[in-house]
Design an enzyme around this catalytic site. Structure first.
Site: not given
Length: 384
Positions: A91, A155, A197-199, A341
């Site tokens: 990240s 996923f 938090y969201s990718n 990350g």
């Protein structure tokens, strides 16, 4: 971090980070000014003693550049890690993406107050999602409420369990397919009402970059950041499944438990982390990037101010989040700016002081327990 914001792909799927392996032999690399970093060296060695295979770390301050390594880069051969190791930075990719979007704002090509719908009409719809109500700024600071696609049960099963990873590690994902996973769920909250938090936020940000520039986000990162800063160890791999040399092997438990077998997960298709965790880099490059960013070499003053305008992170009292950039308060009161990350087999941290003159970047080649907090505290708060 002990209670740090989970800004990583691995964390988003609840893969636990606690110790498991027996400690490998420790080997620290000789370096300039090593005596001034004794606390940092000890913290790195303690992290390896707690179970992760190996670590590589580089710090840069007014005294120069210093590096150390510990543990192993290959559990089969016992080969050590290298100070020049390249690794999947997870990240940390997000700071690069946010920088590009802010550069585009500085050029007058978009506004962070633009709605997502303006650039991606009809893309953010379904199960209560509405791109007409979400701004680009809310994507970058994680206040959009858009569902995090890496939390999807299928996923997780396909990418973060032993059997699923074995079958799907080389799958090619398109941004549109990843977005479809997110849109099949309800939003986490209404835009602007909370933090989560969201990718998916950064997946959308990269789609906006392509719409505005006509180029994939990786090409824009190369032209705007990698090449101007001469980041020779940094790349956006796309569908490339290997990590360039020099590099070490990467290891995971592929389970929520930190006990049990350890798997080599070095090769994978990083398109599963498109825009949110795809970057490959090394510690020297990450120090150069964050130092340049905080010193105003990549953004005009107004955009850097926007990037450093933070919101509260409910799950971490010592952290606030700006636009792809976290503000962390260390136990001694020192503030550092950067990002962590994580992706399969890799856990990294890169931070710098507000003036960009003292930077630290390090990587563990295991995605379970390693005390990053202790390493940062040792470098910035320890005896110098």
């Amino acid at each position: 971090m002990s209670a740090r914001i989970r800004t990583t792909l691995i964390a988003a799927t609840a893969v636990a980070l606690t110790a498991a392996l027996a400690a490998p032999a420790i080997a620290a690399a000789p370096a300039r000014g090593a005596a001034g970093h004794d606390a940092t060296r000890r913290a790195v060695e303690a992290a390896i003693a707690d179970g992760v295979p190996g670590a590589t770390l580089t710090a840069k301050d007014r005294h120069g550049t210093w590096s150390t390594t510990a543990g192993v880069g290959n559990l089969k051969t016992g080969a050590p890690r290298s100070a020049q190791d390249r690794y999947r930075a997870g990240s940390i990719t997000k700071t690069f993406v946010a920088t590009v979007l802010l550069q585009l704002e500085a050029e007058g090509r978009l506004s962070l107050d633009d709605k997502v719908e303006k650039w991606l009409p009809g893309a953010v719809r379904g199960h209560g999602h509405d791109g007409r109500a979400i701004t680009l700024r809310q994507l970058l600071n994680h206040t959009s409420g858009v569902y995090n696609y890496t939390n999807d049960d299928t996923f997780i099963r396909d990418h973060f369990t032993k059997d699923g990873f074995s079958e799907h590690r080389y799958d090619r994902w398109t941004p549109e397919a990843l977005l479809a996973v997110a849109m099949s769920h309800k939003p986490a909250f209404a835009p602007g009402t909370s933090w989560g938090y969201s990718n998916t936020n950064y997946l959308l940000a990269t789609m906006v970059i392509k719409k505005v520039t006509g180029h994939a986000y990786g090409a824009e990162i190369r032209a705007r950041i990698i090449e101007p800063l001469h980041l020779t160890g940094t790349s956006v791999p796309g569908n490339r499944v290997t990590v360039p040399q020099p590099s070490s092997r990467a290891y995971s438990k592929l389970a929520a438990s930190t006990t049990g077998p350890t798997y080599d997960v070095t090769t994978l298709n990083p398109s599963m982390a498109y825009g949110s965790g795809e970057l490959i880099s090394d510690s020297a490059d990450l120090n150069r990037f964050y130092s340049a960013l905080l010193r105003g070499r990549l953004l005009p003053p107004q955009q850097l101010k926007e990037m450093k305008t933070t919101v509260k992170v409910p799950i971490a009292a010592h952290a606030r989040y700006g636009l792809g950039l976290a503000d962390l308060t260390l136990p001694c009161g020192v503030h550092v700016w950067g990002h962590d990350g994580g992706i399969h087999g890799s856990s990294s941290q890169a931070v710098t002081t507000a003036d960009g003159r003292h930077s630290l970047a390090f990587n563990f080649n295991g995605d379970w327990a390693a005390d990053s907090d202790a390493v940062m505290a040792a470098e910035f708060c320890g005896t110098r």
